[in-house]
Design an enzyme around this catalytic site. Structure first.
Site, PDB file in Angstrom:
ATOM      1  N   ASP A  86       0.844  -1.199   0.000  1.00 46.87           N
ATOM      2  CA  ASP A  86       0.000   0.000   0.000  1.00 46.87           C
ATOM      3  C   ASP A  86       0.877   1.247   0.000  1.00 46.87           C
ATOM      4  O   ASP A  86       2.019   1.214   0.463  1.00 46.87           O
ATOM      5  CB  ASP A  86      -0.869   0.045   1.277  1.00 46.87           C
ATOM      6  CG  ASP A  86      -2.050  -0.904   1.219  1.00 46.87           C
ATOM      7  OD1 ASP A  86      -2.336  -1.470   0.148  1.00 46.87           O
ATOM      8  OD2 ASP A  86      -2.714  -1.066   2.265  1.00 46.87           O
ATOM      9  N   MET A  87       0.312   2.376  -0.489  1.00 45.83           N
ATOM     10  CA  MET A  87       1.070   3.630  -0.432  1.00 45.83           C
ATOM     11  C   MET A  87       0.519   4.473   0.712  1.00 45.83           C
ATOM     12  O   MET A  87      -0.695   4.624   0.844  1.00 45.83           O
ATOM     13  CB  MET A  87       0.970   4.381  -1.758  1.00 45.83           C
ATOM     14  CG  MET A  87       1.953   5.519  -1.866  1.00 45.83           C
ATOM     15  SD  MET A  87       3.685   5.035  -1.631  1.00 45.83           S
ATOM     16  CE  MET A  87       4.109   4.393  -3.251  1.00 45.83           C
ATOM     17  N   GLN A  96      -0.684   7.047  -6.321  1.00 48.50           N
ATOM     18  CA  GLN A  96      -1.794   7.951  -5.948  1.00 48.50           C
ATOM     19  C   GLN A  96      -1.885   9.081  -6.975  1.00 48.50           C
ATOM     20  O   GLN A  96      -0.928   9.836  -7.155  1.00 48.50           O
ATOM     21  CB  GLN A  96      -1.525   8.541  -4.555  1.00 48.50           C
ATOM     22  CG  GLN A  96      -1.444   7.487  -3.450  1.00 48.50           C
ATOM     23  CD  GLN A  96      -0.580   7.938  -2.281  1.00 48.50           C
ATOM     24  OE1 GLN A  96       0.449   8.582  -2.471  1.00 48.50           O
ATOM     25  NE2 GLN A  96      -0.981   7.571  -1.072  1.00 48.50           N
ATOM     26  N   ARG A 151      -1.478  -0.831  -8.463  1.00 50.13           N
ATOM     27  CA  ARG A 151      -2.838  -0.358  -8.150  1.00 50.13           C
ATOM     28  C   ARG A 151      -2.813   1.171  -8.253  1.00 50.13           C
ATOM     29  O   ARG A 151      -1.911   1.808  -7.697  1.00 50.13           O
ATOM     30  CB  ARG A 151      -3.231  -0.755  -6.727  1.00 50.13           C
ATOM     31  CG  ARG A 151      -4.547  -0.083  -6.270  1.00 50.13           C
ATOM     32  CD  ARG A 151      -4.739  -0.155  -4.746  1.00 50.13           C
ATOM     33  NE  ARG A 151      -4.751  -1.510  -4.265  1.00 50.13           N
ATOM     34  CZ  ARG A 151      -4.335  -1.854  -3.034  1.00 50.13           C
ATOM     35  NH1 ARG A 151      -3.867  -0.947  -2.196  1.00 50.13           N
ATOM     36  NH2 ARG A 151      -4.366  -3.112  -2.656  1.00 50.13           N
ATOM     37  N   GLY A 193      -5.690   8.575  -3.621  1.00 53.93           N
ATOM     38  CA  GLY A 193      -4.866   8.982  -2.479  1.00 53.93           C
ATOM     39  C   GLY A 193      -5.743   9.381  -1.308  1.00 53.93           C
ATOM     40  O   GLY A 193      -6.708  10.126  -1.482  1.00 53.93           O
ATOM     41  N   THR A 209     -11.126   2.488  -7.413  1.00 63.46           N
ATOM     42  CA  THR A 209     -11.978   3.664  -7.226  1.00 63.46           C
ATOM     43  C   THR A 209     -13.440   3.252  -7.108  1.00 63.46           C
ATOM     44  O   THR A 209     -13.819   2.191  -7.597  1.00 63.46           O
ATOM     45  CB  THR A 209     -11.812   4.641  -8.418  1.00 63.46           C
ATOM     46  OG1 THR A 209     -12.616   5.790  -8.197  1.00 63.46           O
ATOM     47  CG2 THR A 209     -12.188   4.015  -9.751  1.00 63.46           C
ATOM     48  N   ARG A 268     -10.023   7.439   8.086  1.00 66.38           N
ATOM     49  CA  ARG A 268      -9.738   7.846   6.691  1.00 66.38           C
ATOM     50  C   ARG A 268     -10.985   7.658   5.815  1.00 66.38           C
ATOM     51  O   ARG A 268     -11.236   8.430   4.903  1.00 66.38           O
ATOM     52  CB  ARG A 268      -8.557   7.061   6.110  1.00 66.38           C
ATOM     53  CG  ARG A 268      -7.203   7.584   6.570  1.00 66.38           C
ATOM     54  CD  ARG A 268      -6.070   7.144   5.645  1.00 66.38           C
ATOM     55  NE  ARG A 268      -5.888   5.711   5.628  1.00 66.38           N
ATOM     56  CZ  ARG A 268      -5.179   5.038   6.531  1.00 66.38           C
ATOM     57  NH1 ARG A 268      -4.602   5.641   7.541  1.00 66.38           N
ATOM     58  NH2 ARG A 268      -5.048   3.728   6.435  1.00 66.38           N
ATOM     59  N   ARG A 269     -11.783   6.616   6.138  1.00 65.99           N
ATOM     60  CA  ARG A 269     -13.026   6.412   5.359  1.00 65.99           C
ATOM     61  C   ARG A 269     -14.026   7.530   5.651  1.00 65.99           C
ATOM     62  O   ARG A 269     -14.772   7.941   4.781  1.00 65.99           O
ATOM     63  CB  ARG A 269     -13.672   5.049   5.665  1.00 65.99           C
ATOM     64  CG  ARG A 269     -12.789   3.840   5.430  1.00 65.99           C
ATOM     65  CD  ARG A 269     -12.362   3.567   4.015  1.00 65.99           C
ATOM     66  NE  ARG A 269     -11.345   4.336   3.375  1.00 65.99           N
ATOM     67  CZ  ARG A 269     -10.013   4.155   3.446  1.00 65.99           C
ATOM     68  NH1 ARG A 269      -9.504   3.221   4.209  1.00 65.99           N
ATOM     69  NH2 ARG A 269      -9.175   4.902   2.760  1.00 65.99           N
TER      70      ARG A 269
END
Ligand code: FDA
Length: 343
Positions: free
Chosen positions: A164-165, A195, A216, A220, A263, A325-326
């Site tokens: 993951d980034m 991102q 992926r 971001g 997305t 974050r969600r």
């Protein structure tokens, strides 16, 4: 989480959460959504807010909207349900910003169990990890060593690990570690995330296309300053479309790039579908990706239209930063949080 809290503790947590929510409302009215997002990202990284919010008695239930559960068993159960609906999965044992070497090793051991379990149970899933969960914040070599162990175990089974980034300070070192495991250690089962909100991403994508990397693409999820990231959503979106097309180009596919278009945005999805149709790109050359619990009807609809879809399924006890974050991605989620506060 199921342990009973003393009544005064609960009251303090509810009052704390009430204050946070009030703060959020004031932010929206006074400064707008961008600042609300910045505040929520700050809260996602703050220890005091984690204590207040995750201490709320109903929070576990609320977090369940985005998190499959706390245990590996629950994650496997969610994976089986998604597989039965025609979706593949990437499993994320939640954890990030680990500052203790022992904890980083424990995370690594848990993820090795997870990789074994995927193989034994025969589910259609790979694994996503964050380098800060594997000890990047302590020393680069700790994270690298842990990652090599995971890649080694996954390779044994022909499985893959996606890195993951995280926030922008970690982008250079994350890409450097990805290149190291890919080029110097020969792990072709490692993938990376780009991102589209970062100005630098196009340059990074050019290099990844040359290398035929497994990528992926997402917009971001962190709060980044305008010096390094597009402040306007429309620019991030335009860059998303541009980078998608670069990574689906003939040359990229010939080099071995396999793109995950991550997305929930109808416009991004439609742009991808139109591009693959116009270029006659086969469905097995790319996949869509979405997060567990977000836009479930859209998930079903993509699968029913013959697209490959992978769902990112997080699980574990360290759900707080992922959950907040969600909320930051979609302020409307805050009302869902508030409605639970008064239930
Ligand atoms: P956008 O934010 O424009 O949302 C489009 C629509 O999707 C919204 O209008 C809403 O309907 C719905 N939606 C989006 N987010 C929602 C939410 N939280 N709750 C409810 N509805 C929501 N980021 C990162 O920095 N590093 C990473 O490694 C990853 N990994 C990753 C994996 C996968 C599989 C996905 C799908 C996403 C990520 N992300 C990520 C997160 C990503 O960067 C981004 O923050 C979110 O996907 C939201 O952006 P969208 O592209 O969905 O568009």
């Amino acid at each position: 989480m199921s342990e009973k809290k003393p009544k005064t503790g609960r009251l303090a947590a509810i009052v704390g959460a009430f204050l946070l929510v009030s703060l959020a409302i004031i932010f929206v009215f006074k400064y707008g959504e961008r600042w609300l997002r910045i505040m929520l990202i700050y809260l996602s990284q703050s220890n005091w807010a984690r204590k207040v919010i995750s201490g709320l008695p109903f929070m576990q239930g609320v977090a369940r909207r985005f998190v499959a559960g706390e245990t590996l068993e629950e994650a496997m159960a969610a994976t089986r349900v998604l597989n039965a609906r025609g979706m593949s999965v990437t499993l994320d044992y939640l954890g990030e910003r680990v500052t203790d070497k022992e904890l980083a090793s424990e995370s690594c051991a848990e993820i090795i169990d997870l990789i074994d379990r995927i193989e034994i149970s025969g589910v259609d899933a790979n694994v996503s990890v964050k380098l800060s969960q594997l000890g990047l914040g302590i020393h680069r070599d700790i994270a690298l060593e842990n990652l090599l162990q995971l890649l080694d175990r996954a390779k044994l089974y022909g499985n893959k690990i996606r890195i993951d980034m995280e926030e922008s300070e970690l982008v250079d070192i994350t890409l450097e570690i990805f290149q190291t495991v890919h080029d110097d250690h020969g792990f072709d089962n490692a993938g990376i995330v780009i991102q589209s909100y970062l100005y630098r991403s196009e340059e990074d994508v050019v290099k990844l296309v040359e290398d035929g990397a497994w990528v992926r693409l997402c917009k971001g999820a962190y709060a980044e300053p305008p010096e390094i990231a597009f402040p306007q959503k429309s620019d991030t979106d335009a860059n998303f479309v541009k980078l998608t097309q670069l990574m689906l180009s003939d040359i990229a596919r010939e080099n071995g790039v396999y793109l995950g278009v991550a997305t929930h945005d109808d416009t991004m999805i439609q742009a991808t579908i139109e591009y693959v149709r116009s270029e006659d790109i086969a469905p097995e050359d790319y996949e869509f990706q979405m997060l567990y619990g977000i836009r479930r009807e859209l998930q079903e609809s993509l699968v029913s239209r013959g697209h490959n879809l992978r769902i990112y399924v997080p699980y574990g006890t360290a759900w707080y930063p992922y959950f907040v974050r969600r909320l930051a991605e979609r302020p409307a989620n805050i009302w869902f949080f508030i409605s639970n506060l008064f239930r």
